[in-house]
Scaffold this motif. Structure first.
Motif, PDB file in Angstrom:
ATOM      1  N   ALA A  93       9.933  22.976 -27.683  1.00 16.42           N
ATOM      2  CA  ALA A  93       8.862  22.070 -27.036  1.00 16.42           C
ATOM      3  C   ALA A  93       9.438  20.827 -26.728  1.00 16.42           C
ATOM      4  O   ALA A  93       8.927  20.595 -25.219  1.00 16.42           O
ATOM      5  N   SER A  94      10.496  20.505 -26.894  1.00 17.83           N
ATOM      6  CA  SER A  94      11.020  19.438 -27.100  1.00 17.83           C
ATOM      7  C   SER A  94      11.613  18.884 -26.031  1.00 17.83           C
ATOM      8  O   SER A  94      12.533  18.512 -25.459  1.00 17.83           O
ATOM      9  N   LEU A  95      12.046  20.082 -25.454  1.00 19.41           N
ATOM     10  CA  LEU A  95      13.557  20.512 -24.112  1.00 19.41           C
ATOM     11  C   LEU A  95      12.596  20.650 -22.826  1.00 19.41           C
ATOM     12  O   LEU A  95      13.815  20.949 -21.684  1.00 19.41           O
ATOM     13  N   PHE A  96      11.773  20.650 -22.834  1.00 15.25           N
ATOM     14  CA  PHE A  96      11.163  20.971 -21.208  1.00 15.25           C
ATOM     15  C   PHE A  96      10.781  19.171 -20.860  1.00 15.25           C
ATOM     16  O   PHE A  96      10.563  18.566 -21.536  1.00 15.25           O
ATOM     17  N   THR A  97      10.490  18.970 -19.296  1.00 16.87           N
ATOM     18  CA  THR A  97      10.898  17.829 -19.293  1.00 16.87           C
ATOM     19  C   THR A  97       9.781  17.604 -18.119  1.00 16.87           C
ATOM     20  O   THR A  97       8.634  18.666 -17.282  1.00 16.87           O
ATOM     21  N   ASP A  98       8.997  17.306 -17.347  1.00 18.22           N
ATOM     22  CA  ASP A  98       7.734  16.593 -16.172  1.00 18.22           C
ATOM     23  C   ASP A  98       8.613  16.602 -15.318  1.00 18.22           C
ATOM     24  O   ASP A  98       7.490  16.600 -13.641  1.00 18.22           O
ATOM     25  N   ALA A 103      15.767  19.686 -12.985  1.00 16.79           N
ATOM     26  CA  ALA A 103      14.631  19.017 -13.711  1.00 16.79           C
ATOM     27  C   ALA A 103      13.887  21.077 -13.753  1.00 16.79           C
ATOM     28  O   ALA A 103      14.530  21.564 -13.794  1.00 16.79           O
ATOM     29  N   THR A 104      12.587  20.259 -14.727  1.00 14.49           N
ATOM     30  CA  THR A 104      11.820  21.956 -15.112  1.00 14.49           C
ATOM     31  C   THR A 104      11.577  22.852 -14.220  1.00 14.49           C
ATOM     32  O   THR A 104      11.555  24.060 -14.131  1.00 14.49           O
ATOM     33  N   TRP A 105      10.962  21.359 -12.947  1.00 14.83           N
ATOM     34  CA  TRP A 105       9.700  22.644 -12.396  1.00 14.83           C
ATOM     35  C   TRP A 105      10.395  22.694 -10.909  1.00 14.83           C
ATOM     36  O   TRP A 105      11.295  21.481 -11.058  1.00 14.83           O
ATOM     37  N   VAL A 106       9.626  23.598  -9.927  1.00 14.65           N
ATOM     38  CA  VAL A 106      10.068  23.841  -8.973  1.00 14.65           C
ATOM     39  C   VAL A 106       8.920  24.085  -8.301  1.00 14.65           C
ATOM     40  O   VAL A 106       7.776  24.897  -8.445  1.00 14.65           O
ATOM     41  N   ASN A 107       8.279  23.148  -6.894  1.00 12.70           N
ATOM     42  CA  ASN A 107       7.361  23.452  -6.029  1.00 12.70           C
ATOM     43  C   ASN A 107       7.648  24.442  -5.173  1.00 12.70           C
ATOM     44  O   ASN A 107       9.052  24.558  -4.618  1.00 12.70           O
ATOM     45  N   PHE A 108       6.827  25.872  -5.484  1.00 17.76           N
ATOM     46  CA  PHE A 108       7.279  27.283  -4.742  1.00 17.76           C
ATOM     47  C   PHE A 108       7.361  27.071  -3.150  1.00 17.76           C
ATOM     48  O   PHE A 108       8.623  27.751  -3.179  1.00 17.76           O
ATOM     49  N   LEU A 111      19.691  27.903 -22.129  1.00 14.04           N
ATOM     50  CA  LEU A 111      18.874  27.436 -20.532  1.00 14.04           C
ATOM     51  C   LEU A 111      17.608  26.389 -20.257  1.00 14.04           C
ATOM     52  O   LEU A 111      18.636  25.777 -19.059  1.00 14.04           O
ATOM     53  N   ILE A 112      17.286  26.558 -20.958  1.00 12.68           N
ATOM     54  CA  ILE A 112      16.611  24.895 -20.509  1.00 12.68           C
ATOM     55  C   ILE A 112      17.010  24.203 -20.582  1.00 12.68           C
ATOM     56  O   ILE A 112      16.374  23.121 -19.622  1.00 12.68           O
ATOM     57  N   LYS A 113      17.501  24.217 -21.781  1.00 14.86           N
ATOM     58  CA  LYS A 113      18.700  22.615 -21.647  1.00 14.86           C
ATOM     59  C   LYS A 113      19.503  22.452 -20.528  1.00 14.86           C
ATOM     60  O   LYS A 113      19.558  20.687 -20.248  1.00 14.86           O
ATOM     61  N   GLN A 114      19.305  23.217 -19.745  1.00 18.13           N
ATOM     62  CA  GLN A 114      20.750  23.057 -18.582  1.00 18.13           C
ATOM     63  C   GLN A 114      20.031  23.098 -17.732  1.00 18.13           C
ATOM     64  O   GLN A 114      20.775  22.608 -16.446  1.00 18.13           O
ATOM     65  N   PHE A 115      18.654  22.828 -17.295  1.00 15.23           N
ATOM     66  CA  PHE A 115      18.133  23.219 -16.293  1.00 15.23           C
ATOM     67  C   PHE A 115      18.264  24.637 -15.422  1.00 15.23           C
ATOM     68  O   PHE A 115      18.016  24.538 -14.161  1.00 15.23           O
ATOM     69  N   ARG A 116      18.440  25.431 -16.130  1.00 18.49           N
ATOM     70  CA  ARG A 116      18.906  26.778 -15.700  1.00 18.49           C
ATOM     71  C   ARG A 116      17.812  27.688 -15.898  1.00 18.49           C
ATOM     72  O   ARG A 116      17.406  28.623 -15.406  1.00 18.49           O
ATOM     73  N   LEU A 117      16.863  27.467 -16.533  1.00 15.94           N
ATOM     74  CA  LEU A 117      15.390  28.080 -16.898  1.00 15.94           C
ATOM     75  C   LEU A 117      14.580  27.902 -16.197  1.00 15.94           C
ATOM     76  O   LEU A 117      14.403  26.134 -17.013  1.00 15.94           O
ATOM     77  N   LYS A 163       5.575  26.360 -25.570  1.00 19.08           N
ATOM     78  CA  LYS A 163       6.141  24.979 -26.625  1.00 19.08           C
ATOM     79  C   LYS A 163       5.225  25.269 -27.301  1.00 19.08           C
ATOM     80  O   LYS A 163       5.617  24.194 -29.113  1.00 19.08           O
ATOM     81  N   VAL A 164       4.169  25.953 -28.314  1.00 20.14           N
ATOM     82  CA  VAL A 164       4.078  26.011 -29.455  1.00 20.14           C
ATOM     83  C   VAL A 164       4.710  26.749 -30.468  1.00 20.14           C
ATOM     84  O   VAL A 164       4.054  27.628 -31.026  1.00 20.14           O
ATOM     85  N   VAL A 165       5.810  28.097 -29.809  1.00 19.98           N
ATOM     86  CA  VAL A 165       6.329  28.728 -30.595  1.00 19.98           C
ATOM     87  C   VAL A 165       6.930  28.182 -31.780  1.00 19.98           C
ATOM     88  O   VAL A 165       7.877  27.566 -31.320  1.00 19.98           O
ATOM     89  N   LYS A 166       7.221  28.735 -32.406  1.00 24.91           N
ATOM     90  CA  LYS A 166       7.708  28.548 -34.259  1.00 24.91           C
ATOM     91  C   LYS A 166       8.537  28.777 -34.680  1.00 24.91           C
ATOM     92  O   LYS A 166       9.034  30.232 -34.547  1.00 24.91           O
ATOM     93  N   ASP A 167       9.530  27.735 -35.149  1.00 23.00           N
ATOM     94  CA  ASP A 167      10.949  28.209 -35.903  1.00 23.00           C
ATOM     95  C   ASP A 167      10.883  28.449 -37.186  1.00 23.00           C
ATOM     96  O   ASP A 167       9.856  28.330 -37.941  1.00 23.00           O
ATOM     97  N   ASP A 168      11.062  30.149 -37.104  1.00 28.81           N
ATOM     98  CA  ASP A 168      11.278  30.517 -38.752  1.00 28.81           C
ATOM     99  C   ASP A 168      12.217  30.048 -39.660  1.00 28.81           C
ATOM    100  O   ASP A 168      12.559  30.893 -40.859  1.00 28.81           O
ATOM    101  N   GLY A 169      12.734  29.338 -39.120  1.00 26.38           N
ATOM    102  CA  GLY A 169      13.453  28.002 -40.074  1.00 26.38           C
ATOM    103  C   GLY A 169      15.426  29.016 -40.083  1.00 26.38           C
ATOM    104  O   GLY A 169      15.891  28.618 -40.908  1.00 26.38           O
TER     105      GLY A 169
END
Length: 222
Positions: free
Chosen positions: A18-23, A33-38, A158-164, A180-186
């Motif tokens: 959840a905290s890895l994505f940007t707008d 960036a996280t997003w790209v326009n097609f 990959l998300i943190k590196q802006f490569r995904l 964003k709602v996938v939970k960590d199992d610890g």
């Protein structure tokens, strides 16, 4: 990434992505960036594409199309398709929807769509797709389904590196909303309660897995 690399305490008991994505949307002014326009994508820069399919236990079967840029610098989630399962919908109906969906993208990318990776826990479904896929030049393979901890770590990096990255569209936004709602199992993996977000996450994993090694070694390329 946050728990293992940055050492943020308590993060491992929260949400994995959840905290890895940007707008932020990719542009000349915003190269990370996280997003790209097609409409901004250079189709000729997409080297290969793959489709991941998860046959969900939560009444969701999900197709995910991922494209890879030159030398596997980035993976871009191009489109996501969710099949609404009903009591009367069988594998034949799912494959019909798959053929229609893939063909529309084939008209855009042609034979750069190389393979379809399907949840290996459904061998009969895999066999039926192989027998009935309309575009025979696309290989239909069972997923490797590596260790969940490794799959989680790969996506986080990959998300943190802006490569995904993700195409800025309604269908792909739902993929990000689910992640964003996938939970960590610890323990570095995800909590799997047969919920839709895991179907989405697994579908993405299956599309990524054929190219994980090449993406991982990209930083060593010259």
């Amino acid at each position: 990434y946050n728990s293992k690399i940055l050492g943020i305490r308590g993060y491992s008991t929260g949400l994995l992505y959840a905290s890895l994505f940007t707008d932020l949307i990719l542009s000349q002014e915003t190269p990370k960036a996280t997003w790209v326009n097609f409409s901004d994508l250079k189709i000729t820069n997409i080297q290969e594409l793959s489709v991941g399919i998860d046959v969900g236990n939560a009444a969701k079967t999900v197709f995910t199309l991922v494209g890879y840029t030159f030398r596997f610098q980035r993976a871009i989630v191009i489109d996501v398709y969710e099949v609404e399962m009903t009591d009367t919908k069988d594998y034949t109906h799912i494959i019909e929807e798959l053929n229609k969906w893939v063909f529309e993208w084939y008209k855009v990318f042609f034979n750069t769509i190389k393979q379809i990776r399907v949840d290996k826990s459904s061998p009969l479904f895999i066999k039926q797709i192989r027998n009935n896929i309309s575009l025979k030049e696309i290989a239909v393979l069972e997923s490797v389904s590596g260790k969940i901890v490794n799959r989680v770590s790969m996506k986080q990096q990959l998300i943190k590196q802006f490569r995904l990255m993700f195409v800025n569209s309604k269908n792909v936004h739902k993929m990000v909303d689910m992640l964003k709602v996938v939970k960590d199992d610890g323990k570095g993996g995800h909590v799997d309660d047969n919920t839709p977000e895991i179907d989405y996450s697994d579908s993405l994993d299956y599309a990524l897995e054929p190219y994980e090694t090449r993406m991982a070694i990209y930083k060593f390329r010259r």
